[in-house]
Motif scaffolding. Sequence first.
Motif, PDB file in Angstrom:
ATOM      1  N   ALA A   1      14.053  -6.071  32.575  1.00  0.00           N
ATOM      2  CA  ALA A   1      13.779  -7.041  33.096  1.00  0.00           C
ATOM      3  C   ALA A   1      13.101  -8.586  32.387  1.00  0.00           C
ATOM      4  N   HIS A   2      12.733  -8.028  31.213  1.00  0.00           N
ATOM      5  CA  HIS A   2      12.289  -9.898  31.187  1.00  0.00           C
ATOM      6  C   HIS A   2      11.658  -9.341  29.614  1.00  0.00           C
ATOM      7  N   LEU A   3      11.490 -10.223  28.151  1.00  0.00           N
ATOM      8  CA  LEU A   3      10.634 -10.095  27.274  1.00  0.00           C
ATOM      9  C   LEU A   3       9.548 -10.695  27.761  1.00  0.00           C
ATOM     10  N   GLY A   4       9.121  -9.417  26.951  1.00  0.00           N
ATOM     11  CA  GLY A   4       7.243  -8.965  27.083  1.00  0.00           C
ATOM     12  C   GLY A   4       6.483  -9.258  26.327  1.00  0.00           C
ATOM     13  N   HIS A   5       6.397  -9.639  25.594  1.00  0.00           N
ATOM     14  CA  HIS A   5       5.587 -10.063  24.127  1.00  0.00           C
ATOM     15  C   HIS A   5       6.190  -9.369  22.903  1.00  0.00           C
ATOM     16  N   VAL A   6       5.319 -10.449  21.776  1.00  0.00           N
ATOM     17  CA  VAL A   6       5.943 -10.589  20.712  1.00  0.00           C
ATOM     18  C   VAL A   6       4.558 -10.079  19.610  1.00  0.00           C
TER      19      VAL A   6
ATOM     20  N   TRP B   1      -1.771 -18.318  30.483  1.00  0.00           N
ATOM     21  CA  TRP B   1      -2.122 -18.435  31.608  1.00  0.00           C
ATOM     22  C   TRP B   1      -1.174 -17.648  32.578  1.00  0.00           C
ATOM     23  N   ASP B   2      -0.024 -18.297  32.843  1.00  0.00           N
ATOM     24  CA  ASP B   2       1.175 -17.703  33.936  1.00  0.00           C
ATOM     25  C   ASP B   2       1.944 -16.235  33.574  1.00  0.00           C
ATOM     26  N   ASP B   3       1.835 -15.526  32.323  1.00  0.00           N
ATOM     27  CA  ASP B   3       2.376 -14.131  32.102  1.00  0.00           C
ATOM     28  C   ASP B   3       1.225 -13.321  32.468  1.00  0.00           C
ATOM     29  N   TYR B   4       1.896 -11.951  33.170  1.00  0.00           N
ATOM     30  CA  TYR B   4       1.102 -11.504  34.388  1.00  0.00           C
ATOM     31  C   TYR B   4       0.953 -10.160  33.878  1.00  0.00           C
ATOM     32  N   GLU B   5       0.723 -10.002  32.454  1.00  0.00           N
ATOM     33  CA  GLU B   5       0.738  -9.308  31.744  1.00  0.00           C
ATOM     34  C   GLU B   5      -0.451  -8.760  30.982  1.00  0.00           C
TER      35      GLU B   5
ATOM     36  N   THR C   1       5.571   5.713  21.375  1.00  0.00           N
ATOM     37  CA  THR C   1       4.328   5.575  21.490  1.00  0.00           C
ATOM     38  C   THR C   1       3.654   5.159  22.195  1.00  0.00           C
ATOM     39  N   GLU C   2       2.798   5.172  21.574  1.00  0.00           N
ATOM     40  CA  GLU C   2       0.967   4.158  22.817  1.00  0.00           C
ATOM     41  C   GLU C   2       0.406   3.899  22.405  1.00  0.00           C
ATOM     42  N   ASP C   3       0.771   2.776  21.841  1.00  0.00           N
ATOM     43  CA  ASP C   3      -0.646   2.145  20.946  1.00  0.00           C
ATOM     44  C   ASP C   3      -0.360   0.536  21.209  1.00  0.00           C
ATOM     45  N   GLU C   4      -0.575   0.144  22.729  1.00  0.00           N
ATOM     46  CA  GLU C   4      -0.307  -1.392  23.122  1.00  0.00           C
ATOM     47  C   GLU C   4      -2.031  -1.103  24.279  1.00  0.00           C
ATOM     48  N   PRO C   5      -2.720  -1.960  24.107  1.00  0.00           N
ATOM     49  CA  PRO C   5      -3.853  -2.052  25.366  1.00  0.00           C
ATOM     50  C   PRO C   5      -2.926  -2.570  26.543  1.00  0.00           C
ATOM     51  N   GLY C   6      -3.088  -1.806  27.969  1.00  0.00           N
ATOM     52  CA  GLY C   6      -2.748  -2.312  28.335  1.00  0.00           C
ATOM     53  C   GLY C   6      -0.969  -2.088  29.259  1.00  0.00           C
ATOM     54  N   LEU C   7      -0.476  -1.235  28.143  1.00  0.00           N
ATOM     55  CA  LEU C   7       0.380  -0.592  28.741  1.00  0.00           C
ATOM     56  C   LEU C   7       0.958   0.759  28.325  1.00  0.00           C
ATOM     57  N   GLY C   8       1.534   1.519  29.255  1.00  0.00           N
ATOM     58  CA  GLY C   8       2.299   2.831  29.063  1.00  0.00           C
ATOM     59  C   GLY C   8       2.782   3.190  27.848  1.00  0.00           C
TER      60      GLY C   8
ATOM     61  N   LEU D   1      -5.680 -20.550  42.994  1.00  0.00           N
ATOM     62  CA  LEU D   1      -4.329 -20.339  43.927  1.00  0.00           C
ATOM     63  C   LEU D   1      -4.252 -18.531  43.200  1.00  0.00           C
ATOM     64  N   LYS D   2      -4.369 -17.771  44.689  1.00  0.00           N
ATOM     65  CA  LYS D   2      -4.061 -16.118  44.033  1.00  0.00           C
ATOM     66  C   LYS D   2      -2.826 -16.395  43.720  1.00  0.00           C
ATOM     67  N   ASN D   3      -1.346 -16.978  44.071  1.00  0.00           N
ATOM     68  CA  ASN D   3      -0.222 -16.144  43.390  1.00  0.00           C
ATOM     69  C   ASN D   3      -0.026 -17.062  41.711  1.00  0.00           C
ATOM     70  N   GLN D   4      -1.322 -17.007  41.308  1.00  0.00           N
ATOM     71  CA  GLN D   4      -0.884 -16.962  39.856  1.00  0.00           C
ATOM     72  C   GLN D   4      -2.770 -16.596  38.997  1.00  0.00           C
ATOM     73  N   PRO D   5      -1.645 -15.528  38.104  1.00  0.00           N
ATOM     74  CA  PRO D   5      -2.883 -15.024  37.535  1.00  0.00           C
ATOM     75  C   PRO D   5      -4.265 -15.174  36.572  1.00  0.00           C
ATOM     76  N   GLN D   6      -4.463 -16.703  36.141  1.00  0.00           N
ATOM     77  CA  GLN D   6      -5.602 -17.188  35.836  1.00  0.00           C
ATOM     78  C   GLN D   6      -5.712 -18.850  35.461  1.00  0.00           C
ATOM     79  N   ALA D   7      -6.565 -19.332  35.825  1.00  0.00           N
ATOM     80  CA  ALA D   7      -6.727 -20.915  36.094  1.00  0.00           C
ATOM     81  C   ALA D   7      -5.590 -21.573  34.366  1.00  0.00           C
ATOM     82  N   LYS D   8      -5.342 -22.130  34.947  1.00  0.00           N
ATOM     83  CA  LYS D   8      -4.383 -23.164  33.786  1.00  0.00           C
ATOM     84  C   LYS D   8      -5.677 -23.786  32.967  1.00  0.00           C
ATOM     85  N   PRO D   9      -5.370 -23.452  31.387  1.00  0.00           N
ATOM     86  CA  PRO D   9      -6.693 -23.866  30.766  1.00  0.00           C
ATOM     87  C   PRO D   9      -6.832 -25.849  30.421  1.00  0.00           C
ATOM     88  N   GLY D  10      -7.951 -26.166  30.212  1.00  0.00           N
ATOM     89  CA  GLY D  10      -8.257 -27.262  30.580  1.00  0.00           C
ATOM     90  C   GLY D  10      -8.190 -28.080  29.195  1.00  0.00           C
TER      91      GLY D  10
END
Length: 317
Positions: A9-14, A49-53, A97-104, A136-145
């Motif tokens: 689906a996409h690049l998750g994280h590095v 701020w706009d990544d959902y994971e 493996t299951e070695d990262e928080p928030g992931l299966g 805005l409910k369609n973004q996961p986190q407020a944009k940082p100031g």
Amino acid sequence: MTPPLGDIAHLGHVELLTPDLEASVAFFTEYLGLTVNGRSGDSVYLRTWDDYEHHSLVLTAHTTSGVRRTALRASSEEALLRRVKELENTGHAGRWTEDEPGLGRLFVTTDPDGHELALYWESERYQAPDALAPALKNQPQAKPGHGVGVRRLDHVNFLASDVAANGGFLSRVLGARPTEQIRLDSGRIAGQWLTFTNKSYDVVYTEDWTGSQGRLHHIAFATDSREDILCAADLAIDTGVFIETGPHKHAIQQTFFLYVYEPGGNRIELCNPLTRLVLDPDWQLVTWTEAERAKGQAWGLKTIESFHTHGTPPVRS
């Protein structure tokens, strides 16, 4: 047979390695505007701020710099199992493996060059605390100031001893699609840009001049606009962040860019590729020649020497 576009689906994280963990954390939080979303042992988990994971980036304390893991999210559990089966059928060993928080569970393997890749499906949606809740409910986190306020993790650029072999692996086994490449006069492929999505690229392989394996050229974060990159350059000189090159525009992929180094030594790109998508279902691979690349970037700026020689971890001469 090349699998259809879409199982990844996409690049998750590095995960980046750094010999100065706290300075690297400060760079990513204060300069780029990422948020810390947990710590475990020698690792810090951060998110844009706009990544959902749960996280977009992992910083791990180490004796040197470089990349440890690049995680790719599958489009379903079935897609994950298809790619794992294909990896095993083509001789690419791996482990669960299951070695990262928030992931299966993650299936961890490597590309031909030795870069660690992890495929996964199960992922926890980020729930912002009240202090970071968006209007805005369609973004996961407020944009940082503060800081640049990068929007999302955009791509990773690996250095490779054999670009064609690594790009071919990503295409044949994981279903990536090459969009642009560099072919030298000798016929050797010196760079290849590949996508899993309708973005013009998610992963890049460029030739490692040292002949080493498993090294990193850079990771990139997307900004909302070109103006953000100009502001990032101003903020860099005000805060002592080293600018390697830019702001400028690449000829290949037409990305507007700024390259900086984080305190651990890893190269970071700020990019604005958001307006360029590959919607053509039978896109024709664009090949650049050695002579065309010698002209430099889009507006004539020659590529600086360090862009070809700096990678992480450093190689002793």
